[in-house]
Design a protein around this motif. Structure first.
Motif, PDB file in Angstrom:
ATOM      1  N   GLY A  32       0.603  -1.298   0.149  1.00 28.14           N
ATOM      2  CA  GLY A  32      -0.151  -0.055  -0.193  1.00 28.14           C
ATOM      3  C   GLY A  32       0.730   1.314   0.007  1.00 28.14           C
ATOM      4  N   ASP A  33       0.318   2.203   0.630  1.00 25.22           N
ATOM      5  CA  ASP A  33       0.771   3.617   0.472  1.00 25.22           C
ATOM      6  C   ASP A  33       1.229   4.188   1.836  1.00 25.22           C
ATOM      7  OD1 ASP A  33      -1.727   4.601   1.804  1.00 25.22           O
ATOM      8  OD2 ASP A  33      -2.529   5.046  -0.175  1.00 25.22           O
ATOM      9  N   SER A  34       1.284   5.536   1.934  1.00 26.79           N
ATOM     10  CA  SER A  34       1.724   5.850   3.407  1.00 26.79           C
ATOM     11  C   SER A  34       1.034   5.852   4.537  1.00 26.79           C
ATOM     12  CB  SER A  34       1.936   7.519   3.301  1.00 26.79           C
ATOM     13  OG  SER A  34       0.820   8.265   2.692  1.00 26.79           O
ATOM     14  N   PHE A  35      -0.570   5.557   4.187  1.00 26.32           N
ATOM     15  CA  PHE A  35      -1.246   4.799   5.498  1.00 26.32           C
ATOM     16  C   PHE A  35      -0.533   3.973   6.089  1.00 26.32           C
ATOM     17  CE2 PHE A  35      -4.449   2.227   7.314  1.00 26.32           C
ATOM     18  CZ  PHE A  35      -4.852   2.921   8.167  1.00 26.32           C
ATOM     19  N   MET A  36      -0.005   2.963   5.397  1.00 18.45           N
ATOM     20  CA  MET A  36       0.649   1.855   6.067  1.00 18.45           C
ATOM     21  C   MET A  36       2.365   2.138   6.562  1.00 18.45           C
ATOM     22  SD  MET A  36      -1.108  -0.857   5.887  1.00 18.45           S
ATOM     23  CE  MET A  36      -2.406  -1.437   4.887  1.00 18.45           C
ATOM     24  N   ARG A  67       0.851   4.330  -5.612  1.00 17.14           N
ATOM     25  CA  ARG A  67      -0.533   4.541  -6.136  1.00 17.14           C
ATOM     26  C   ARG A  67      -0.456   3.273  -7.197  1.00 17.14           C
ATOM     27  NH1 ARG A  67      -0.560   9.811  -9.807  1.00 17.14           N
ATOM     28  NH2 ARG A  67       1.398  10.831  -9.114  1.00 17.14           N
ATOM     29  N   PHE A  68      -1.742   3.330  -8.070  1.00 11.73           N
ATOM     30  CA  PHE A  68      -1.789   2.028  -8.805  1.00 11.73           C
ATOM     31  C   PHE A  68      -1.460   2.360  -9.986  1.00 11.73           C
ATOM     32  CE2 PHE A  68      -4.585   0.305  -5.290  1.00 11.73           C
ATOM     33  CZ  PHE A  68      -4.205  -0.761  -5.319  1.00 11.73           C
ATOM     34  N   LEU A  80       6.649   2.220  -5.562  1.00 10.67           N
ATOM     35  CA  LEU A  80       5.666   3.344  -5.802  1.00 10.67           C
ATOM     36  C   LEU A  80       4.357   2.815  -6.384  1.00 10.67           C
ATOM     37  CD1 LEU A  80       7.854   6.628  -6.395  1.00 10.67           C
ATOM     38  CD2 LEU A  80       6.493   5.654  -4.350  1.00 10.67           C
ATOM     39  N   ASN A  81       4.533   1.608  -7.353  1.00  2.45           N
ATOM     40  CA  ASN A  81       3.251   1.159  -8.031  1.00  2.45           C
ATOM     41  C   ASN A  81       2.808  -0.089  -7.168  1.00  2.45           C
ATOM     42  OD1 ASN A  81       1.704  -0.554  -9.909  1.00  2.45           O
ATOM     43  ND2 ASN A  81       2.715   0.340 -11.663  1.00  2.45           N
ATOM     44  N   ILE A  82       1.690   0.129  -6.743  1.00  3.14           N
ATOM     45  CA  ILE A  82       1.195  -0.832  -5.675  1.00  3.14           C
ATOM     46  C   ILE A  82       1.052  -2.428  -6.304  1.00  3.14           C
ATOM     47  CG2 ILE A  82      -0.563  -1.502  -4.047  1.00  3.14           C
ATOM     48  CD1 ILE A  82      -1.010   1.706  -3.549  1.00  3.14           C
ATOM     49  N   GLY A 100      -6.213   6.039  -2.587  1.00  3.80           N
ATOM     50  CA  GLY A 100      -6.233   7.490  -2.182  1.00  3.80           C
ATOM     51  C   GLY A 100      -5.391   8.642  -2.957  1.00  3.80           C
ATOM     52  N   ASN A 101      -4.052   7.991  -3.248  1.00  5.78           N
ATOM     53  CA  ASN A 101      -3.006   8.936  -3.794  1.00  5.78           C
ATOM     54  C   ASN A 101      -3.622   8.938  -5.567  1.00  5.78           C
ATOM     55  OD1 ASN A 101      -1.428   9.595  -1.931  1.00  5.78           O
ATOM     56  ND2 ASN A 101      -0.274   7.781  -2.181  1.00  5.78           N
ATOM     57  N   ASP A 102      -4.298   8.054  -6.156  1.00  9.17           N
ATOM     58  CA  ASP A 102      -4.757   8.043  -7.328  1.00  9.17           C
ATOM     59  C   ASP A 102      -5.741   8.976  -7.460  1.00  9.17           C
ATOM     60  OD1 ASP A 102      -3.490   5.527  -8.900  1.00  9.17           O
ATOM     61  OD2 ASP A 102      -3.940   4.822  -6.975  1.00  9.17           O
ATOM     62  N   LEU A 103      -6.740   8.937  -6.552  1.00 10.50           N
ATOM     63  CA  LEU A 103      -7.693  10.077  -6.696  1.00 10.50           C
ATOM     64  C   LEU A 103      -7.356  11.508  -6.213  1.00 10.50           C
ATOM     65  CD1 LEU A 103     -10.716   7.767  -5.191  1.00 10.50           C
ATOM     66  CD2 LEU A 103     -10.166   8.274  -7.559  1.00 10.50           C
ATOM     67  N   TRP A 104      -6.607  11.403  -5.304  1.00 14.39           N
ATOM     68  CA  TRP A 104      -6.085  12.730  -4.809  1.00 14.39           C
ATOM     69  C   TRP A 104      -5.143  13.389  -5.608  1.00 14.39           C
ATOM     70  CZ3 TRP A 104      -2.133  14.128  -0.621  1.00 14.39           C
ATOM     71  CH2 TRP A 104      -2.006  15.454  -0.257  1.00 14.39           C
ATOM     72  N   LEU A 105      -4.020  12.700  -6.133  1.00  7.67           N
ATOM     73  CA  LEU A 105      -2.997  13.267  -7.081  1.00  7.67           C
ATOM     74  C   LEU A 105      -3.378  13.198  -8.404  1.00  7.67           C
ATOM     75  CD1 LEU A 105      -0.113  12.058  -5.005  1.00  7.67           C
ATOM     76  CD2 LEU A 105      -0.875  14.319  -4.863  1.00  7.67           C
TER      77      LEU A 105
END
Length: 226
Positions: A32-36, A67-68, A80-82, A100-105
């Motif tokens: 995953g991302d920075s949540f993890m 992100r994906f 960086l690619n989940i 989340g990063n895909d949608l936000w960024l």
């Protein structure tokens, strides 16, 4: 001496039997991302806490900023690619998050229909997320997908992302219902309105309290399946 030797032999046999019957620690892959990764410098990131709570052997491939959807191939090597964080193994559990990063960024949490569809279709069967979950399931692992904390409504840069996050997680929940080996843990109701304590100072990432509260839900969901 013979009696003592006999007793010692029996004791050794008992210890051997106990060791043979002892369960090996469960094997967990975290993606995953920075949540993890948040609070990892204090050993209070979600993977650290899962390891301690369950006595598990945890390998984390999660990366801050992941992100994906990425156009540059090098991002896979950087983690960086989940979708490329997965590693084959004898995993009992694959615990993951993302999107989340895909949608936000990727689309600023606005006009994200195309990006959302690339992540996961409305019926939960197509997209980057179902493909990755299916790959993990083919290894025989249980998969647990973790949602995101919501903004408490007090000065968060991601406050406007609530609707996009809700849409993403509604689709993930549909996906999870299609497979008994997939669980979805929602954190949408975890942060009381106006309570900043679950978030770090940037009001995006979880604080140590937020990581601990999220891990409690994750571990409870995992134990419910055991």
């Amino acid at each position: 001496m013979r009696i003592l030797a006999a007793k010692l032999s029996i004791l050794l046999l008992m210890i051997s039997a106990l060791c043979a019957n002892a369960k090996e620690p469960i094997q967990v892959l975290v993606m995953g991302d920075s949540f993890m990764t948040s609070n990892g410098s204090d050993d209070l990131a979600v993977p650290d806490l899962i390891e301690r709570h369950l006595g598990a052997q945890v390998q984390s491939r999660a990366a801050t900023g992941a992100r994906f959807v990425y156009k540059l191939p090098i991002t896979g090597a950087l983690g960086l690619n989940i979708s490329k964080q997965y590693r084959p193994g004898r995993w009992d559990w694959v615990v993951m998050n993302g999107g989340g990063n895909d949608l936000w960024l990727g689309c600023g949490c606005t006009r994200c229909k195309d990006r959302l569809n690339r992540l996961i279709s409305p019926d939960g069967t197509r997209g980057y997320i179902p493909a990755l979950v299916a790959r993990a399931r083919r290894s025989g692992a249980q998969v647990l997908y973790v949602g995101y904390l919501r903004s408490p409504g007090v000065g968060s840069p991601i406050e406007h992302c609530r609707a996009a996050g809700d849409a993403l997680e509604a689709r993930v929940a549909v996906m999870a219902k299609r497979d008994g080996g997939v669980s979805f843990v929602s954190l949408a109701d975890m942060v009381p309105h106006g309570d900043r304590s679950f978030h770090a100072g940037d009001m995006i990432h979880p604080s140590a309290k937020g990581s601990q509260a999220a891990t409690t839900r994750i571990v409870e969901a995992m134990m419910a399946v055991q």
